[in-house]
Design a protein around this motif. Sequence first.
Motif, PDB file in Angstrom:
ATOM      1  N   UNK A 188      95.174   1.310  50.935  1.00 33.70           N
ATOM      2  CA  UNK A 188      96.406   1.872  50.367  1.00 33.70           C
ATOM      3  C   UNK A 188      96.250   2.009  48.860  1.00 33.70           C
ATOM      4  N   UNK A 189      97.015   2.911  48.288  1.00 36.63           N
ATOM      5  CA  UNK A 189      96.979   3.086  46.831  1.00 36.63           C
ATOM      6  C   UNK A 189      97.563   1.841  46.171  1.00 36.63           C
ATOM      7  N   UNK A 190      96.827   1.236  45.232  1.00 42.47           N
ATOM      8  CA  UNK A 190      97.318   0.025  44.569  1.00 42.47           C
ATOM      9  C   UNK A 190      98.563   0.294  43.745  1.00 42.47           C
ATOM     10  N   UNK A 191      99.407  -0.711  43.679  1.00 39.79           N
ATOM     11  CA  UNK A 191     100.570  -0.637  42.797  1.00 39.79           C
ATOM     12  C   UNK A 191     100.074  -0.804  41.363  1.00 39.79           C
ATOM     13  N   UNK A 192     100.836  -0.343  40.435  1.00 43.03           N
ATOM     14  CA  UNK A 192     100.452  -0.450  39.022  1.00 43.03           C
ATOM     15  C   UNK A 192     100.328  -1.916  38.620  1.00 43.03           C
ATOM     16  N   UNK A 193      99.161  -2.285  38.164  1.00 42.43           N
ATOM     17  CA  UNK A 193      98.928  -3.630  37.627  1.00 42.43           C
ATOM     18  C   UNK A 193      97.650  -3.574  36.816  1.00 42.43           C
ATOM     19  N   UNK A 194      97.406  -4.626  36.052  1.00 40.25           N
ATOM     20  CA  UNK A 194      96.188  -4.607  35.233  1.00 40.25           C
ATOM     21  C   UNK A 194      94.931  -4.675  36.086  1.00 40.25           C
ATOM     22  N   UNK A 195      95.015  -5.257  37.316  1.00 39.30           N
ATOM     23  CA  UNK A 195      93.848  -5.335  38.188  1.00 39.30           C
ATOM     24  C   UNK A 195      93.875  -4.293  39.293  1.00 39.30           C
ATOM     25  N   UNK A 196      94.893  -3.463  39.358  1.00 41.03           N
ATOM     26  CA  UNK A 196      95.027  -2.483  40.434  1.00 41.03           C
ATOM     27  C   UNK A 196      93.850  -1.545  40.545  1.00 41.03           C
ATOM     28  N   UNK A 197      93.262  -1.174  39.400  1.00 44.05           N
ATOM     29  CA  UNK A 197      92.156  -0.227  39.445  1.00 44.05           C
ATOM     30  C   UNK A 197      90.862  -0.859  39.965  1.00 44.05           C
ATOM     31  N   UNK A 198      90.853  -2.183  40.119  1.00 52.82           N
ATOM     32  CA  UNK A 198      89.665  -2.871  40.639  1.00 52.82           C
ATOM     33  C   UNK A 198      89.947  -3.609  41.952  1.00 52.82           C
ATOM     34  N   UNK A 199      91.095  -3.371  42.547  1.00 50.89           N
ATOM     35  CA  UNK A 199      91.522  -4.112  43.730  1.00 50.89           C
ATOM     36  C   UNK A 199      90.461  -4.110  44.836  1.00 50.89           C
ATOM     37  N   UNK A 200      89.934  -2.954  45.179  1.00 47.07           N
ATOM     38  CA  UNK A 200      88.978  -2.865  46.291  1.00 47.07           C
ATOM     39  C   UNK A 200      87.605  -3.382  45.896  1.00 47.07           C
ATOM     40  N   UNK A 201      87.202  -3.189  44.657  1.00 51.08           N
ATOM     41  CA  UNK A 201      85.918  -3.751  44.225  1.00 51.08           C
ATOM     42  C   UNK A 201      85.983  -5.272  44.183  1.00 51.08           C
ATOM     43  N   UNK A 202      87.143  -5.828  43.842  1.00 51.68           N
ATOM     44  CA  UNK A 202      87.302  -7.287  43.893  1.00 51.68           C
ATOM     45  C   UNK A 202      87.220  -7.777  45.334  1.00 51.68           C
ATOM     46  N   UNK A 203      87.856  -7.046  46.250  1.00 47.56           N
ATOM     47  CA  UNK A 203      87.772  -7.398  47.667  1.00 47.56           C
ATOM     48  C   UNK A 203      86.312  -7.346  48.127  1.00 47.56           C
ATOM     49  N   UNK A 204      85.595  -6.284  47.769  1.00 49.89           N
ATOM     50  CA  UNK A 204      84.196  -6.125  48.194  1.00 49.89           C
ATOM     51  C   UNK A 204      83.313  -7.234  47.629  1.00 49.89           C
ATOM     52  N   UNK A 205      83.593  -7.668  46.405  1.00 47.21           N
ATOM     53  CA  UNK A 205      82.756  -8.691  45.781  1.00 47.21           C
ATOM     54  C   UNK A 205      82.915 -10.058  46.448  1.00 47.21           C
ATOM     55  N   UNK A 206      83.973 -10.253  47.204  1.00 52.73           N
ATOM     56  CA  UNK A 206      84.171 -11.515  47.919  1.00 52.73           C
ATOM     57  C   UNK A 206      83.478 -11.530  49.279  1.00 52.73           C
ATOM     58  N   UNK A 207      82.819 -10.439  49.645  1.00 58.84           N
ATOM     59  CA  UNK A 207      82.163 -10.329  50.943  1.00 58.84           C
ATOM     60  C   UNK A 207      80.683 -10.021  50.762  1.00 58.84           C
ATOM     61  N   UNK A 208      79.899 -10.306  51.772  1.00 60.51           N
ATOM     62  CA  UNK A 208      78.471  -9.973  51.796  1.00 60.51           C
ATOM     63  C   UNK A 208      78.252  -9.002  52.941  1.00 60.51           C
TER      64      UNK A 208
END
Length: 172
Positions: A35-55
């Motif tokens: 889903x499109x992230x809501x406006x926040x300082x980390x919104x533009x990295x939401x999915x990359x942060x999710x990906x970095x927690x997985x292998x």
Amino acid sequence: MGSCNVTILLILFCFLHFYSVTCTEFEVGGDAGWVAPKKSKDGDQMYNQWASRNRFNVDDKLRFKYSKDSVLVVTEEEYKKCRSSHPIFFSNNGNTVFNLERPGLFYFISGVGGHCERGMKMIIKVLEPESPPQSQNQSSSSSSDDKNGAVYIRGAAIASPTTFMLLLVSFF
């Protein structure tokens, strides 16, 4: 003699099960989905942060759940620009499963205007498959093209587990 055959087959089944390859299916974004992230300082990295927690490994799968959107696999340049006129992969069915068939980087973006710019984009790094350790007897000049499914033990190639089972079953 019949119980001996059953015992051997059970041992072979356990042997093959031990060598079976497993893959994981990841639900992109967790419970929130794609889903499109809501406006926040980390919104533009939401999915990359999710990906970095997985292998991620070869043959793992990504499941994208969304509505009124799409998933595109694009080049690095298109990822940076948040647009693609010729995606490598495109889906808009609301429940997309993408197979990570090779090691390396995959670049995903939303195809809906403005969503990528708001952070609906992600880079996935798929790890190189683990190679079996080389024995001291195996020469260092051995080709890296020897990835034919054979199991190497003490420098000698043995048939793959499936071939091994077929060979043993043919004796009974």
